[in-house]
Enzyme design. Structure first.
Site, short mmCIF file in Angstrom:
data_model
loop_
_atom_site.label_atom_id
_atom_site.label_comp_id
_atom_site.label_asym_id
_atom_site.label_seq_id
_atom_site.Cartn_x
_atom_site.Cartn_y
_atom_site.Cartn_z
N TRP A 180 0.82 -1.22 0.00
CA TRP A 180 0.00 0.00 0.00
C TRP A 180 0.85 1.27 0.00
CZ3 TRP A 180 -4.50 -1.12 4.02
CH2 TRP A 180 -5.44 -1.94 3.40
N LYS A 181 2.16 1.14 0.22
CA LYS A 181 3.03 2.32 0.29
C LYS A 181 2.44 3.33 1.27
CE LYS A 181 4.52 1.12 -4.31
NZ LYS A 181 5.04 1.50 -5.61
N SER A 199 3.18 -2.29 -12.02
CA SER A 199 1.94 -1.99 -12.74
C SER A 199 1.08 -3.23 -13.00
CB SER A 199 2.23 -1.25 -14.05
OG SER A 199 2.86 -0.01 -13.78
N GLY A 220 1.24 -2.66 -6.18
CA GLY A 220 1.10 -1.37 -5.53
C GLY A 220 -0.29 -0.80 -5.76
N GLY A 221 -0.39 0.12 -6.71
CA GLY A 221 -1.63 0.85 -6.97
C GLY A 221 -2.90 0.02 -7.00
P1 PGA Z 1 2.75 -0.66 -8.76
O1 PGA Z 1 3.83 -0.86 -7.58
O2 PGA Z 1 1.94 -1.91 -8.81
O3 PGA Z 1 1.93 0.55 -8.33
O4 PGA Z 1 3.52 -0.43 -10.01
C1 PGA Z 1 4.48 -2.08 -7.41
C2 PGA Z 1 5.46 -2.01 -6.26
O5 PGA Z 1 6.09 -0.95 -6.08
O6 PGA Z 1 5.62 -2.98 -5.51
#
Ligand code: PGA
Length: 252
Positions: free
Chosen positions: A10-11, A212, A233-234
């Protein structure tokens, strides 16, 4: 057969209320842990809240940790505390940590040792920059990151390790690696583990793709011989998308 793993990073997103809403939204619909491992890595202050509500299927991971056992490291989080509050996974060496917080390959190695000491399952991130891929140096770059990261780790540890191959140019850019690029590099990483350890270890270690990933592009990744899941991530911020991706791992 390696069990697939779908991990959400989730950052620096979601408040406590938003994190709890997500957990309640996915709780009843996640695949059984017998077939698919699902993990969410939220910001540190809500780790305990999520561990308490993780239920039968989901597991919780931290996004980073410090390599020392304790000490004067203002703002850092220890492996001992993560284990103590019931966290199971920890992301180590994410490219954003390497880039913005000067995390080196050697520090990544020390953190892996420390994570194993406290029975945490590390998700080790490695991957090349765009200019390295364009200069045909992808394999050299990931081999070096991997070799230093694994220094001194035993077979039993590497069998439990999770590696995430994340090409930096694909992270948060909407530009996913092609299935062929991801599978080729991940197969290379698995061969490298085999050369360093042995075939049994290389057949056990789970290697994820990250960069992504979304519900549309994940299924094709999961059909390959070597890609065991994804670090997302996103697209992991949305409960419905996370469930769709966990389901894709179940059906692969
Ligand atoms: P992202 O991030 O899916 O938003 O590209 C992946 C990650 O940083 O682990």
């Amino acid at each position: 057969m390696r069990k697939p793993l779908i991990a959400g990073n989730w950052k620096m997103h979601k408040t406590r209320d938003e994190a709890l809403q997500f957990i309640y939204a996915v709780a009843n619909d996640l695949p059984s842990r017998q077939y698919v491992d699902t993990v969410i890595c939220p910001q540190a202050p809500v780790l305990r809240d999520l561990v308490k509500r993780q239920g039968e299927q989901l597991r919780i991971g931290a996004q980073t940790m410090h390599e020392a056992t304790e000490g004067a490291y203002t703002g850092e989080v220890s492996a001992a505390l993560l284990e103590n509050i019931g966290v199971d996974y920890v992301i180590i060496g994410h490219s954003e940590r390497r880039e913005h917080f000067a995390e080196t390959d050697d520090a990544v190695n020390r953190k892996l040792h420390q994570a194993f000491r406290y029975d945490l399952t590390p998700i080790l991130c490695i991957g090349e920059k765009l200019e390295e891929r364009e200069g045909n140096r992808t394999e050299d770059v990931v081999a070096k990151q991997l070799d230093i990261a694994l220094k001194g780790l035993g077979k039993d540890q590497v069998e439990r390790l999770v590696i995430a191959y994340e090409p930096i140019w694909a992270i948060g850019t909407g530009k996913t690696a092609t299935v062929e690029q991801a599978e080729e590099t991940i197969a290379f990483i698995r061969r490298r583990v085999k050369e360093t350890y042995d075939e049994a270890v290389s057949e056990q270690v789970r290697i994820l793709y990250g960069g992504s990933v979304n519900p549309e592009n994940l299924p094709a990744m999961l059909k390959t011989a070597n890609i065991d899941g994804a670090l997302i991530g996103g697209a992991s911020l949305n409960a419905k998308d996370f469930l769709t991706m966990a389901d894709a791992a179940l059906k692969r």
